[in-house]
Structures are given as C-alpha cells and as structure tokens.
Design an enzyme around this catalytic site. Structure first.
Site, PDB file in Angstrom:
ATOM      1  N   PRO A  19      40.468  40.719  38.040  1.00  0.00           N
ATOM      2  CA  PRO A  19      40.462  40.542  36.583  1.00  0.00           C
ATOM      3  C   PRO A  19      39.134  41.024  36.024  1.00  0.00           C
ATOM      4  O   PRO A  19      38.076  40.653  36.548  1.00  0.00           O
ATOM      5  CB  PRO A  19      40.608  39.021  36.408  1.00  0.00           C
ATOM      6  CG  PRO A  19      40.169  38.419  37.702  1.00  0.00           C
ATOM      7  CD  PRO A  19      40.423  39.446  38.763  1.00  0.00           C
ATOM      8  N   GLN A  72      45.098  35.533  34.502  1.00  0.00           N
ATOM      9  CA  GLN A  72      43.932  34.693  34.775  1.00  0.00           C
ATOM     10  C   GLN A  72      43.576  33.879  33.535  1.00  0.00           C
ATOM     11  O   GLN A  72      43.426  34.421  32.436  1.00  0.00           O
ATOM     12  CB  GLN A  72      42.703  35.495  35.193  1.00  0.00           C
ATOM     13  CG  GLN A  72      41.608  34.517  35.642  1.00  0.00           C
ATOM     14  CD  GLN A  72      40.269  35.150  35.934  1.00  0.00           C
ATOM     15  OE1 GLN A  72      39.704  35.831  35.090  1.00  0.00           O
ATOM     16  NE2 GLN A  72      39.772  34.922  37.139  1.00  0.00           N
ATOM     17  N   CYS A 102      33.170  33.151  36.635  1.00  0.00           N
ATOM     18  CA  CYS A 102      32.452  33.882  35.584  1.00  0.00           C
ATOM     19  C   CYS A 102      31.167  33.134  35.211  1.00  0.00           C
ATOM     20  O   CYS A 102      31.210  31.949  34.905  1.00  0.00           O
ATOM     21  CB  CYS A 102      33.363  34.027  34.371  1.00  0.00           C
ATOM     22  SG  CYS A 102      32.535  34.870  33.027  1.00  0.00           S
ATOM     23  N   HIS A 173      34.645  35.569  45.512  1.00  0.00           N
ATOM     24  CA  HIS A 173      33.624  36.592  45.261  1.00  0.00           C
ATOM     25  C   HIS A 173      32.432  36.182  46.137  1.00  0.00           C
ATOM     26  O   HIS A 173      31.831  35.123  45.917  1.00  0.00           O
ATOM     27  CB  HIS A 173      33.273  36.611  43.767  1.00  0.00           C
ATOM     28  CG  HIS A 173      32.298  37.682  43.390  1.00  0.00           C
ATOM     29  ND1 HIS A 173      31.956  37.945  42.087  1.00  0.00           N
ATOM     30  CD2 HIS A 173      31.586  38.558  44.131  1.00  0.00           C
ATOM     31  CE1 HIS A 173      31.075  38.928  42.047  1.00  0.00           C
ATOM     32  NE2 HIS A 173      30.829  39.315  43.269  1.00  0.00           N
ATOM     33  N   ASN A 213      36.446  39.187  47.903  1.00  0.00           N
ATOM     34  CA  ASN A 213      36.100  40.051  46.760  1.00  0.00           C
ATOM     35  C   ASN A 213      34.593  40.285  46.713  1.00  0.00           C
ATOM     36  O   ASN A 213      33.815  39.429  47.094  1.00  0.00           O
ATOM     37  CB  ASN A 213      36.574  39.365  45.451  1.00  0.00           C
ATOM     38  CG  ASN A 213      36.028  40.038  44.195  1.00  0.00           C
ATOM     39  OD1 ASN A 213      35.304  39.420  43.406  1.00  0.00           O
ATOM     40  ND2 ASN A 213      36.343  41.297  43.996  1.00  0.00           N
ATOM     41  N   GLY A 214      34.221  41.472  46.229  1.00  0.00           N
ATOM     42  CA  GLY A 214      32.812  41.782  45.992  1.00  0.00           C
ATOM     43  C   GLY A 214      32.355  43.003  46.762  1.00  0.00           C
ATOM     44  O   GLY A 214      32.346  42.998  48.000  1.00  0.00           O
ATOM     45  N   GLY A 215      32.009  44.072  46.037  1.00  0.00           N
ATOM     46  CA  GLY A 215      31.368  45.238  46.657  1.00  0.00           C
ATOM     47  C   GLY A 215      32.260  46.102  47.516  1.00  0.00           C
ATOM     48  O   GLY A 215      31.752  46.982  48.216  1.00  0.00           O
ATOM     49  N   GLY A 235      37.287  45.265  42.284  1.00  0.00           N
ATOM     50  CA  GLY A 235      37.070  45.320  40.842  1.00  0.00           C
ATOM     51  C   GLY A 235      36.571  46.672  40.393  1.00  0.00           C
ATOM     52  O   GLY A 235      37.350  47.595  40.148  1.00  0.00           O
ATOM     53  N   ARG A 236      35.250  46.833  40.354  1.00  0.00           N
ATOM     54  CA  ARG A 236      34.653  48.012  39.715  1.00  0.00           C
ATOM     55  C   ARG A 236      35.137  49.335  40.287  1.00  0.00           C
ATOM     56  O   ARG A 236      35.380  50.283  39.541  1.00  0.00           O
ATOM     57  CB  ARG A 236      33.118  47.899  39.784  1.00  0.00           C
ATOM     58  CG  ARG A 236      32.604  46.830  38.834  1.00  0.00           C
ATOM     59  CD  ARG A 236      31.202  46.403  39.155  1.00  0.00           C
ATOM     60  NE  ARG A 236      31.147  45.592  40.377  1.00  0.00           N
ATOM     61  CZ  ARG A 236      30.057  44.972  40.802  1.00  0.00           C
ATOM     62  NH1 ARG A 236      28.939  45.069  40.115  1.00  0.00           N
ATOM     63  NH2 ARG A 236      30.085  44.248  41.914  1.00  0.00           N
TER      64      ARG A 236
HETATM   65  C1  LIG Z   1      33.485  44.447  33.258  1.00  0.00           C
HETATM   66  C2  LIG Z   1      33.809  43.286  34.165  1.00  0.00           C
HETATM   67  C3  LIG Z   1      34.494  42.202  33.656  1.00  0.00           C
HETATM   68  C4  LIG Z   1      34.818  41.119  34.496  1.00  0.00           C
HETATM   69  N1  LIG Z   1      35.597  40.097  33.995  1.00  0.00           N
HETATM   70  C5  LIG Z   1      36.039  39.122  34.832  1.00  0.00           C
HETATM   71  C6  LIG Z   1      36.994  38.159  34.400  1.00  0.00           C
HETATM   72  O1  LIG Z   1      37.501  38.194  33.271  1.00  0.00           O
HETATM   73  N2  LIG Z   1      37.363  37.196  35.286  1.00  0.00           N
HETATM   74  C7  LIG Z   1      36.865  37.149  36.552  1.00  0.00           C
HETATM   75  O2  LIG Z   1      37.231  36.269  37.338  1.00  0.00           O
HETATM   76  N3  LIG Z   1      35.968  38.047  36.986  1.00  0.00           N
HETATM   77  C8  LIG Z   1      35.571  39.047  36.157  1.00  0.00           C
HETATM   78  N4  LIG Z   1      34.739  40.023  36.636  1.00  0.00           N
HETATM   79  C9  LIG Z   1      34.323  39.987  38.053  1.00  0.00           C
HETATM   80  C10 LIG Z   1      35.317  40.757  38.921  1.00  0.00           C
HETATM   81  O3  LIG Z   1      36.594  40.169  38.869  1.00  0.00           O
HETATM   82  C11 LIG Z   1      34.822  40.797  40.377  1.00  0.00           C
HETATM   83  O4  LIG Z   1      34.783  39.483  40.865  1.00  0.00           O
HETATM   84  C12 LIG Z   1      33.451  41.410  40.528  1.00  0.00           C
HETATM   85  O5  LIG Z   1      33.335  42.611  39.754  1.00  0.00           O
HETATM   86  C13 LIG Z   1      33.146  41.730  41.998  1.00  0.00           C
HETATM   87  O6  LIG Z   1      34.070  42.640  42.534  1.00  0.00           O
HETATM   88  P1  LIG Z   1      33.724  44.215  42.687  1.00  0.00           P
HETATM   89  O7  LIG Z   1      32.408  44.284  43.408  1.00  0.00           O
HETATM   90  O8  LIG Z   1      34.862  44.782  43.465  1.00  0.00           O
HETATM   91  O9  LIG Z   1      33.606  44.781  41.303  1.00  0.00           O
HETATM   92  C14 LIG Z   1      34.398  41.104  35.831  1.00  0.00           C
HETATM   93  C15 LIG Z   1      33.691  42.206  36.336  1.00  0.00           C
HETATM   94  C16 LIG Z   1      33.417  43.293  35.521  1.00  0.00           C
HETATM   95  C17 LIG Z   1      32.687  44.496  36.096  1.00  0.00           C
END
Ligand SMILES: Cc1cc2nc3c(=O)[nH]c(=O)nc-3n(C[C@H](O)[C@H](O)[C@H](O)COP(=O)(O)O)c2cc1C
Length: 335
Positions: A19, A72, A102, A173, A213-215, A235-236
């Site tokens: 999300p 979510q 968050c 995460h 999750n994460g990275g 995510g990203r």
């Molecule tokens: C722009 C942005 C918005 C995010 N919004 C949410 C959110 O609404 N709810 C949530 O649980 N995490 C949110 N996250 C965190 C991501 O869900 C994820 O946990 C985090 O980016 C780590 O994963 P990644 O390294 O694969 O990006 C957000 C991340 C980004 C970059």
C-alpha cells in the site's frame, strides 16, 4: 447472517504490491494488473474517518479487473474499524488490512499507524472487532518495532497478542519506525533493514503467515527470501520499475502464460484512459503512474519526459499518447 464472501478464495500473498499513499491508487492498480495477474494489490491507506464521513464511493471504488485486491485501513477505534471492514467485504475486497506501520506525525496524532505498536492490546481489540464484522481475512502490516519498543521480545508480544485475537497473517516491514525526528521518507530509508528478525519471527510463529517487506528489488533475492517467509511485499520498486511485475507470475507463481509486451500493456491502457477522459478526468491522473514502463530501454527518458511535462501543455492528450506509442514502437524495433 451468511457472509457472501464465504466462497471468496483466500488471496495468495506470495507476492504483493505494498500500500502506498498517492501511488497505489486505482489507476496504478489497473495498470499493474495488466502486467501481473497474480500479484496481490493493496489500496493506499484509507482512514476510517474518510470512509465513514467522506465520499465512500471514491474511497472504496475500484475496477473489478484489479482483483485480487486488499483494502488497507488506518484507524484505532474498534467500532469504526469494524464498520469499515464490513463495508470492505460488501464492496468485494479480498482482504482488509490494518496499518500499524505508518510513522507520519499526522497519523500519530490520530492514533493511526506505527504508534499502535506500543498498544498491542488495542490492536488486538481492533482486529477482533473487524473479524467479528466480516468474513474476509483481516491482516496487519507493521514494523519490527518503534523507538523505545524495539526489542525482539516486544515484537513477539505484539504479534502474539494480535494473533490471540485471531489474526493469522502479518506483513512485516523489516525496520523499526522512529516516531520523532524522522520524516516518513527517512523512516523508509534510515533505520536499517533486519530481515533476520522477520525470519526469526517466522521460526517462532510457524503457524502464522509472515510476509517480508522492505528494500526488495530483485526477483532472485525474493525467491531466496521465500525460503524463510511465506511471501514478499514490494513497494517502491514495483512503482518505479513496474516491469518487475512482468516476471512475477512465472518466477513466483509458476504460471507460464505468455507474458504481455510493454507495448501491449500500453495499448491496453488506451481504452481505460479514454473512459477516464470521457468521465471528466485528466490523462496524467493515469499516466503519472506509467512513467517507469520503459525503464532501462531505449527511449525510456523520452517517454517519461513526454508524459510528465509535454502532457501538461497539450490540448489533445490522446493524440500525444498515440504519438508516443508509435515512437516507442519504432524505437524498440530499431533496438
Ligand atoms: C509514497 C509511499 C507511500 C506509502 N504509503 C503507505 C501506506 O499508505 N500504508 C502503508 O502501510 N505503508 C505505506 N508505505 C510504506 C510501504 O508500504 C512499504 O512498507 C515501504 O515502502 C517499504 O517497502 P519497499 O522498500 O519495498 O518500498 C508507503 C511508502 C511510500 C514510498
């Protein structure tokens, strides 16, 4: 009351797209679904207040093509969360997830997000209320800790308490959140990733589904991680490099249907964009999520630039889209 969802299959969480506020809106999700049939998609976080007192249709609306899709929620009032979980089920979502990760100040003031990790009893109450109100799975997304409450024993206390309330799927995460002094962006980068903590959690709670999750950016690393956990959430990277999703079905779900090409996906977006324009929307609402489609290929910068700058100067967005399609087709043929 008999729940309609009794026949809805449990979503497969082996690979999911995280999300992300402002990023994983319905347009991104429609686009992502054209690239992967199996990835579980999550909405942006929607607060209970927005659903209960705001434009419900806008906050819960989606295209059926986006399924499997999880909603979510952000909130900490069990009654309100229960109402929203029932609405999520009625709207056809495959899962409802509670945000306990968050770190933003804005949400902390409302007792939403990562600050709830300090209140496992309240999270358990929320989960119990949500489960009592719907028959779709209720899951929790959280961090491995928060500042001042970051020991492994405290993480186990959190997961154990929420599990006792009936939650069996946890998306973790793998870094702590620091609730004062870091921006949400810094909180996704500065606290170190600790995958081994999530692996340990899976070993200590083998009966639970644990999603890492994460990275994560690389499918071979994800495959390796799946030896330790039940699923991965990205995510990203899934946003900036959406073509990552093209290999997911084959690599992680053993589904070997012929993959679409980038140009086919682009062509499939055209009627969707047309429909959005006809309903009074703007093309960039959709195409802003597609900028990374050609990442790594000739013409990628041109594609990105046209859709992020020229688009705002044109009166004929679909003509720009068609022109870009032809240009990308020609560039790829030459390559
Ligand atoms: C722009 C942005 C918005 C995010 N919004 C949410 C959110 O609404 N709810 C949530 O649980 N995490 C949110 N996250 C965190 C991501 O869900 C994820 O946990 C985090 O980016 C780590 O994963 P990644 O390294 O694969 O990006 C957000 C991340 C980004 C970059």
């Amino acid at each position: 009351m008999q729940h309609l969802s009794a026949t809805r299959p449990e979503p497969n969480r082996r690979f999911s797209v995280a999300p992300m506020m402002d990023w994983t809106d319905r347009h991104y999700r429609y686009f992502a679904r054209l690239i992967s049939r199996h990835a579980l998609l999550y909405t942006e976080m929607v607060t209970t207040g927005a659903i209960l007192h705001g434009d419900r249709g806008r906050h819960l609306g989606y295209d059926v093509a986006e399924q499997p899709l999880a909603l979510q929620l952000g909130g900490s009032n069990p009654q309100e969360l229960a109402e929203c979980a029932a609405l999520a089920e009625a709207a056809g979502y495959a899962e409802v997830n509670l945000n306990v990760g968050c770190p933003s100040d804005r949400v902390q003031n409302n007792m939403i997000g990562a600050c709830l990790m300090a209140h496992p009893g309240l999270v358990a109450e929320c989960v119990r209320a949500m489960q009592g109100a719907c028959a779709i799975p209720v899951t929790v997304k959280h961090r491995i800790g928060i500042n001042g409450r970051d020991s492994y024993a405290q993480l186990c206390d959190f997961v154990g308490t929420v599990h006792n309330a009936g939650c069996t799927s946890f998306t973790v995460h793998a870094r702590i959140a620091i609730l004062e002094g870091l921006s949400p962006k810094e909180n996704r980068e500065i606290p170190p990733l600790k995958y081994e903590v999530v692996h340990q959690l899976k070993r200590d709670f083998p009966q639970l589904e644990i999603i890492l999750n994460g990275g994560l950016t690389d499918l071979s690393v994800m495959r390796e991680q799946l030896n330790h956990v039940d699923g991965v959430m990205v995510g990203r990277e899934a946003y900036h490099n959406p073509w990552l999703l093209a290999d997911v079905d084959q690599a992680l779900f053993d589904d070997s249907y012929p993959q679409p090409t980038r140009l086919q996906v682009l062509a499939q977006m055209r009627p969707y964009i047309e429909q959005h324009l006809a309903a009074g929307g703007q093309m960039h609402h959709i195409t802003r999520h597609m900028l990374g489609l050609f990442q790594g290929l000739p013409g990628a910068r041109h594609f990105r630039r046209e859709l992020s700058t020229t688009i705002h100067r044109t009166e004929q967005p679909l003509a720009l889209f068609d022109q870009l399609f032809e240009q990308m087709q020609a560039r790829l043929e030459r390559a």
